[in-house]
Design an enzyme around this catalytic site. Sequence first.
Site, short mmCIF file in Angstrom:
data_model
loop_
_atom_site.label_atom_id
_atom_site.label_comp_id
_atom_site.label_asym_id
_atom_site.label_seq_id
_atom_site.Cartn_x
_atom_site.Cartn_y
_atom_site.Cartn_z
CE LYS A 1 -4.13 -1.75 2.38
NZ LYS A 1 -5.05 -1.47 3.48
CG ASP B 1 -8.03 0.92 4.14
OD1 ASP B 1 -8.83 0.10 3.67
OD2 ASP B 1 -6.80 0.79 4.08
CB ALA C 1 -5.09 -0.25 10.44
CE1 TYR D 1 -11.33 -7.71 8.11
CE2 TYR D 1 -12.02 -9.99 7.85
CZ TYR D 1 -11.29 -8.91 7.42
OH TYR D 1 -10.50 -9.02 6.31
P1 ATR Z 1 -1.42 -2.25 10.33
O1 ATR Z 1 -1.00 -1.71 9.01
O2 ATR Z 1 -2.43 -3.35 10.25
O3 ATR Z 1 -1.85 -1.18 11.28
P2 ATR Z 1 1.17 -2.43 11.57
O4 ATR Z 1 1.65 -1.22 10.84
O5 ATR Z 1 2.11 -3.60 11.65
O6 ATR Z 1 -0.14 -3.02 10.93
O7 ATR Z 1 0.71 -1.99 13.04
C1 ATR Z 1 0.33 -2.91 13.99
C2 ATR Z 1 -0.11 -2.19 15.26
O8 ATR Z 1 -0.44 -3.18 16.24
C3 ATR Z 1 0.98 -1.34 15.88
O9 ATR Z 1 0.37 -0.26 16.55
C4 ATR Z 1 1.60 -2.32 16.86
O10 ATR Z 1 2.31 -1.71 17.91
P3 ATR Z 1 3.87 -1.32 17.71
O11 ATR Z 1 3.88 -0.06 16.88
O12 ATR Z 1 4.39 -1.13 19.07
O13 ATR Z 1 4.49 -2.49 16.98
C5 ATR Z 1 0.37 -3.00 17.39
N1 ATR Z 1 0.64 -4.30 18.00
C6 ATR Z 1 0.86 -5.47 17.36
N2 ATR Z 1 1.06 -6.47 18.25
C7 ATR Z 1 0.95 -5.92 19.50
C8 ATR Z 1 1.04 -6.43 20.83
N3 ATR Z 1 1.28 -7.72 21.07
N4 ATR Z 1 0.87 -5.56 21.86
C9 ATR Z 1 0.63 -4.25 21.63
N5 ATR Z 1 0.52 -3.71 20.38
C10 ATR Z 1 0.68 -4.52 19.33
#
Ligand code: ATR
Length: 273
Positions: free
Chosen positions: A65, A101, A130, A218
């Site tokens: 993206k 989105d 997201a 979801y």
């Molecule tokens: P997307 O594009 O789907 O938003 P992403 O850019 O990988 O995917 O972001 C994932 C989000 O989930 C981030 O806010 C991530 O936190 P970090 O920035 O600290 O990585 C959060 N996230 C994923 N796993 C997590 C966990 N186990 N605990 C807390 N936050 C989590």
Amino acid sequence: MKKAFVAGMPVEHSKSPALHGFWLAEYGIQGSYEAIAVQPNELKTLISTMSDRGFVGGNITIPHKESAFDMISASDDAAKAIGAVNTVWIEEGGVRASNTDAYGFSANLDSEALAWRDGQCALVLGAGGASRAVVYALLEAGFDNIRIANRTTERAKMLASHFGQKCSHHGLDELGSLCSNVDVFVNTTSLGMTGESSFELVVISKLPQSCIVTDIVYTPLRTPLLEAASAVGLKTVDGLGMLLHQAVPGFEKWFGVRPEVTPQLRQHILELL
Ligand code: ATR
């Protein structure tokens, strides 16, 4: 016959072919929508040759993206603000791009909890791609106090500063103190998929009774967050509607009919989850 695609890697789990396929059949349109596995080094070629290959456009999904946004100069305001595109189409011989989105997020809430538009204060969990779309949607809807909380505070800080002074950044340790006056609480992280975490559930008891709680996850449809929110009587909106609604503008661009998100469509996709 008009052809469209979804390009990603991996792409076989995408629900988009089923979604657009449902609408093509529903509206009796001679068209197709196919999933194409595209490596990062193949994306540029796909975009530049899509018209030659007979495509009227398509969806761009993970992990392309952001790089697609960098490759396409004609993108709309939402794509520019979010820094990513998920929908492309051919117009006047050139490739155009959008990010739907944020539209999907707003349209889902419009359909399930219209009062969200009266809100001013939001608490957003997560600061990834997201989250960018969600924060943009909240700003567009007039929210002026958006609290972004993330495990990695630095990412929350970058996101908040990107969108300006209506946004603030926080670490997860602050979550409990961020709940006052929150009109909409959004989980944009993948946490709800595993059910492993509990800290976001702690928030639930502290949110105002009028707060709308939504999750962009979801699978499962009823995430632990939504279950916990429902249990204390809060209005909840699941994330499936965002997936369905974000597809509407693309279908209209490619096939010339603005499709409807119906209970039948929702049921069709639910059966595939
Ligand atoms: P997307 O594009 O789907 O938003 P992403 O850019 O990988 O995917 O972001 C994932 C989000 O989930 C981030 O806010 C991530 O936190 P970090 O920035 O600290 O990585 C959060 N996230 C994923 N796993 C997590 C966990 N186990 N605990 C807390 N936050 C989590």
